[in-house]
Design a protein around this motif. Structure first.
Motif, PDB file in Angstrom:
ATOM      1  N   ALA A  86       0.826  -1.208   0.000  1.00  0.00           N
ATOM      2  CA  ALA A  86       0.000   0.000   0.000  1.00  0.00           C
ATOM      3  C   ALA A  86       0.859   1.255   0.000  1.00  0.00           C
ATOM      4  CB  ALA A  86      -0.928  -0.009   1.209  1.00  0.00           C
ATOM      5  N   ARG A  87       1.952   1.250   0.788  1.00  0.00           N
ATOM      6  CA  ARG A  87       2.817   2.433   0.844  1.00  0.00           C
ATOM      7  C   ARG A  87       3.513   2.659  -0.495  1.00  0.00           C
ATOM      8  NH1 ARG A  87       5.587   0.913   4.692  1.00  0.00           N
ATOM      9  NH2 ARG A  87       7.471   0.219   3.591  1.00  0.00           N
ATOM     10  N   GLU A  88       4.013   1.576  -1.116  1.00  0.00           N
ATOM     11  CA  GLU A  88       4.679   1.720  -2.412  1.00  0.00           C
ATOM     12  C   GLU A  88       3.699   2.216  -3.481  1.00  0.00           C
ATOM     13  OE1 GLU A  88       6.292  -2.085  -3.192  1.00  0.00           O
ATOM     14  OE2 GLU A  88       8.015  -1.852  -1.821  1.00  0.00           O
ATOM     15  N   THR A  89       2.472   1.703  -3.420  1.00  0.00           N
ATOM     16  CA  THR A  89       1.475   2.142  -4.418  1.00  0.00           C
ATOM     17  C   THR A  89       1.065   3.600  -4.182  1.00  0.00           C
ATOM     18  OG1 THR A  89       0.662  -0.135  -4.503  1.00  0.00           O
ATOM     19  CG2 THR A  89      -0.749   1.585  -5.440  1.00  0.00           C
ATOM     20  N   ARG A  90       0.924   3.985  -2.899  1.00  0.00           N
ATOM     21  CA  ARG A  90       0.521   5.350  -2.588  1.00  0.00           C
ATOM     22  C   ARG A  90       1.581   6.364  -2.990  1.00  0.00           C
ATOM     23  NH1 ARG A  90       0.385   4.909   2.443  1.00  0.00           N
ATOM     24  NH2 ARG A  90      -1.565   3.727   2.520  1.00  0.00           N
ATOM     25  N   ASP A  91       2.839   5.906  -3.048  1.00  0.00           N
ATOM     26  CA  ASP A  91       3.915   6.822  -3.451  1.00  0.00           C
ATOM     27  C   ASP A  91       3.906   7.132  -4.941  1.00  0.00           C
ATOM     28  OD1 ASP A  91       4.780   7.004  -0.866  1.00  0.00           O
ATOM     29  OD2 ASP A  91       6.317   5.448  -1.061  1.00  0.00           O
ATOM     30  N   LEU A  92       3.152   6.362  -5.707  1.00  0.00           N
ATOM     31  CA  LEU A  92       3.077   6.642  -7.145  1.00  0.00           C
ATOM     32  C   LEU A  92       2.315   7.948  -7.382  1.00  0.00           C
ATOM     33  CD1 LEU A  92       2.285   3.036  -8.474  1.00  0.00           C
ATOM     34  CD2 LEU A  92       4.503   4.220  -8.426  1.00  0.00           C
ATOM     35  N   LYS A  93       2.694   8.704  -8.421  1.00  0.00           N
ATOM     36  CA  LYS A  93       2.120  10.037  -8.663  1.00  0.00           C
ATOM     37  C   LYS A  93       0.617  10.033  -8.914  1.00  0.00           C
ATOM     38  CE  LYS A  93       2.914  14.204 -11.400  1.00  0.00           C
ATOM     39  NZ  LYS A  93       3.723  14.829 -12.484  1.00  0.00           N
ATOM     40  N   PRO A  94       0.066   9.084  -9.681  1.00  0.00           N
ATOM     41  CA  PRO A  94      -1.385   9.166  -9.950  1.00  0.00           C
ATOM     42  C   PRO A  94      -2.266   8.712  -8.792  1.00  0.00           C
ATOM     43  CG  PRO A  94      -0.207   7.905 -11.652  1.00  0.00           C
ATOM     44  CD  PRO A  94       0.698   8.043 -10.488  1.00  0.00           C
ATOM     45  N   VAL A  95      -1.678   8.187  -7.689  1.00  0.00           N
ATOM     46  CA  VAL A  95      -2.472   7.573  -6.618  1.00  0.00           C
ATOM     47  C   VAL A  95      -2.519   8.500  -5.412  1.00  0.00           C
ATOM     48  CG1 VAL A  95      -2.734   5.551  -5.113  1.00  0.00           C
ATOM     49  CG2 VAL A  95      -1.831   5.281  -7.437  1.00  0.00           C
ATOM     50  N   ALA A  96      -3.742   8.641  -4.859  1.00  0.00           N
ATOM     51  CA  ALA A  96      -3.914   9.447  -3.650  1.00  0.00           C
ATOM     52  C   ALA A  96      -4.229   8.596  -2.430  1.00  0.00           C
ATOM     53  CB  ALA A  96      -5.026  10.470  -3.848  1.00  0.00           C
ATOM     54  N   GLY A  97      -4.740   7.397  -2.631  1.00  0.00           N
ATOM     55  CA  GLY A  97      -5.080   6.543  -1.490  1.00  0.00           C
ATOM     56  C   GLY A  97      -5.264   5.097  -1.920  1.00  0.00           C
ATOM     57  N   VAL A  98      -4.976   4.143  -0.981  1.00  0.00           N
ATOM     58  CA  VAL A  98      -5.084   2.699  -1.225  1.00  0.00           C
ATOM     59  C   VAL A  98      -5.821   2.079  -0.052  1.00  0.00           C
ATOM     60  CG1 VAL A  98      -3.837   0.545  -1.659  1.00  0.00           C
ATOM     61  CG2 VAL A  98      -2.905   2.719  -2.495  1.00  0.00           C
ATOM     62  N   ARG A  99      -6.749   1.151  -0.343  1.00  0.00           N
ATOM     63  CA  ARG A  99      -7.440   0.449   0.736  1.00  0.00           C
ATOM     64  C   ARG A  99      -7.747  -0.980   0.277  1.00  0.00           C
ATOM     65  NH1 ARG A  99     -12.685   3.121   3.282  1.00  0.00           N
ATOM     66  NH2 ARG A  99     -13.501   2.734   1.167  1.00  0.00           N
ATOM     67  N   PHE A 100      -7.399  -1.946   1.174  1.00  0.00           N
ATOM     68  CA  PHE A 100      -7.672  -3.360   0.925  1.00  0.00           C
ATOM     69  C   PHE A 100      -8.907  -3.776   1.707  1.00  0.00           C
ATOM     70  CE2 PHE A 100      -3.151  -3.139  -0.100  1.00  0.00           C
ATOM     71  CZ  PHE A 100      -3.095  -3.850  -1.285  1.00  0.00           C
ATOM     72  N   LEU A 101      -9.777  -4.557   1.057  1.00  0.00           N
ATOM     73  CA  LEU A 101     -10.986  -5.071   1.694  1.00  0.00           C
ATOM     74  C   LEU A 101     -10.957  -6.594   1.656  1.00  0.00           C
ATOM     75  CD1 LEU A 101     -13.644  -2.737  -0.019  1.00  0.00           C
ATOM     76  CD2 LEU A 101     -12.438  -2.356   2.142  1.00  0.00           C
TER      77      LEU A 101
END
Length: 405
Positions: A86-101
């Protein structure tokens, strides 16, 4: 309060007449702004919708790749691995937030910003096809493309408005002398006969050297006087007023080019335009004033009192200016509305824009503005000069009105 009241009075005298004169242009600019606003809002919303669709496609592709990486950790409840992903994905420029369900759609880790406008959700499955949960991604807001488009559109609209104003200015400069000529009405406007002048002398030739502003004077019901009087009697009738006109013209440095009864014309030369136009305006108002003062004296001697129409202009030819003069109101001085501002007369004269006369000049219309009187600081001196002109032998003496006084 006194300052605001003074500013409001100045606006009433100067600003409002100018706004009235430019009402058509202001309405046109307002309509252009309204159309530009509607078109701009439509295209900006359309652009935002396309941008959001592209963000959604990119975000879904990224979410599927991230889901393949996080399938094992999500199925096994590996929070440490999920947090790293989640942290690595959130660091990408187009991403503002990540959540797993999880499979029960309960949050396992991560958060989504509440202000996110574009969010996607993809299922996370194991290699054998078993569902391990789902992944939600929120797009980071990218306002740069929209801001650039808005800035560019505003600059384009401003450029169009500036071009419209420049086109109006060029049009007024190029076509300030209308090519079509006004038809001269019957009566005093008829061409002069080849016989002798009613006064017994031929009109003075018109000098053509340099720019000039002209004062035109027509006699009300002149054809009636021509029918009732002989040439000699008519010349005697006009001599009294012509002497007054000579005195008034001399007071302001004007030259009587054509006499009363023969399409009267007084020429004022010199630079700048504002000075000679103001001299013509003062001379016209002064002559109308002394003509009214002369009426009781003439009636006391059983002589008819004449009434005049006056016009001040510098951009119309002889035939056109004479027809405009005849179209005026008896006892009033008119100025073409377009010349009031150009000659800086709007700050020296009092008038009401709503009383302007609309006269057809060939294929175009001319607005004639009746001048009520001069500003107070000039009007007082004008009354004094009228008394001097009416006095014996003092018509040429005294101060004259000047724009600098």
């Amino acid at each position: 309060m006194a300052l605001w009241q003074q500013l409001w009075e100045q606006f009433q005298q100067r600003g409002r007449p100018r706004l009235q004169r430019e009402k058509r242009l202001l309405w046109e600019l307002a309509l252009m702004l309204l159309v530009a606003l509607v078109i701009g809002v439509y295209f900006l919303e359309h652009f935002s919708a396309r941008l959001a669709a592209e963000q959604r496609v990119q975000l879904e592709a990224l979410a599927r790749q991230t889901g393949l990486r996080a399938a094992e950790s999500l199925a096994g409840g590996d929070l440490i691995g999920l947090n790293v992903i989640a942290r690595e994905t959130r660091d990408l420029k187009p991403v503002a937030g990540v959540r797993f369900l999880d499979t029960a759609r309960e949050p396992v880790t991560g958060t989504l910003p509440e202000s996110a406008t574009v969010t996607v959700e993809v299922p996370v499955a194991l290699p054998d096809g078993e569902l391990a949960g789902s992944l939600q991604l929120a797009a980071a807001p990218d306002l740069t493309p929209r801001q650039r488009l808005e800035t560019g559109y505003v600059l384009v609209v401003l450029g169009i408005l500036i071009l419209r104003l420049a086109g109006e200015a060029i049009h007024r400069r190029l076509f300030r002398v209308p090519p079509p000529a006004l038809p001269a009405p019957a009566g005093e406007g008829a061409p002069p006969s080849p016989g002798p002048d009613p006064s017994g002398s031929a009109p003075s030739p018109r000098p053509d050297a340099g720019p000039a502003t002209e004062l035109r004077l027509s006699i009300v019901n002149f054809d009636h006087f021509q029918q009732r009087y002989t040439r000699a009697a008519l010349a005697a009738l006009l001599d009294d007023y012509h002497r007054l006109l000579e005195d008034v013209a001399g007071l302001y440095g004007g030259q009587v080019v054509a006499r009363l009864g023969d399409q009267a014309r007084v020429r004022f030369t010199g630079e700048p335009l504002s000075h000679r136009a103001f001299s013509a305006l003062c001379a016209g108002l002064l002559f109308l004033r002394v003509a009214r003062l002369q009426a009781p004296r003439r009636k006391a001697t059983q002589a008819p009192a004449l009434e005049f129409k006056a016009l001040v202009t510098e951009q119309y030819a002889d035939t056109e200016s004479w027809a405009l003069c005849l179209a005026g109101v008896p006892g009033r001085l008119n100025v073409p509305e377009s010349e009031l501002t150009r000659a800086e007369l709007d700050v020296k004269a009092l008038y009401q824009s709503e009383r302007a006369l609309l006269v057809q000049a060939g294929e175009r219309q001319v607005r004639l503005q009746p001048v009520e009187q001069l500003a107070h600081r000039y009007q007082t001196l004008l009354r004094t000069q009228a008394e001097r002109v009416m006095g014996a032998g003092e018509s040429s003496g005294g101060d004259s009105l000047s724009p600098n006084k």
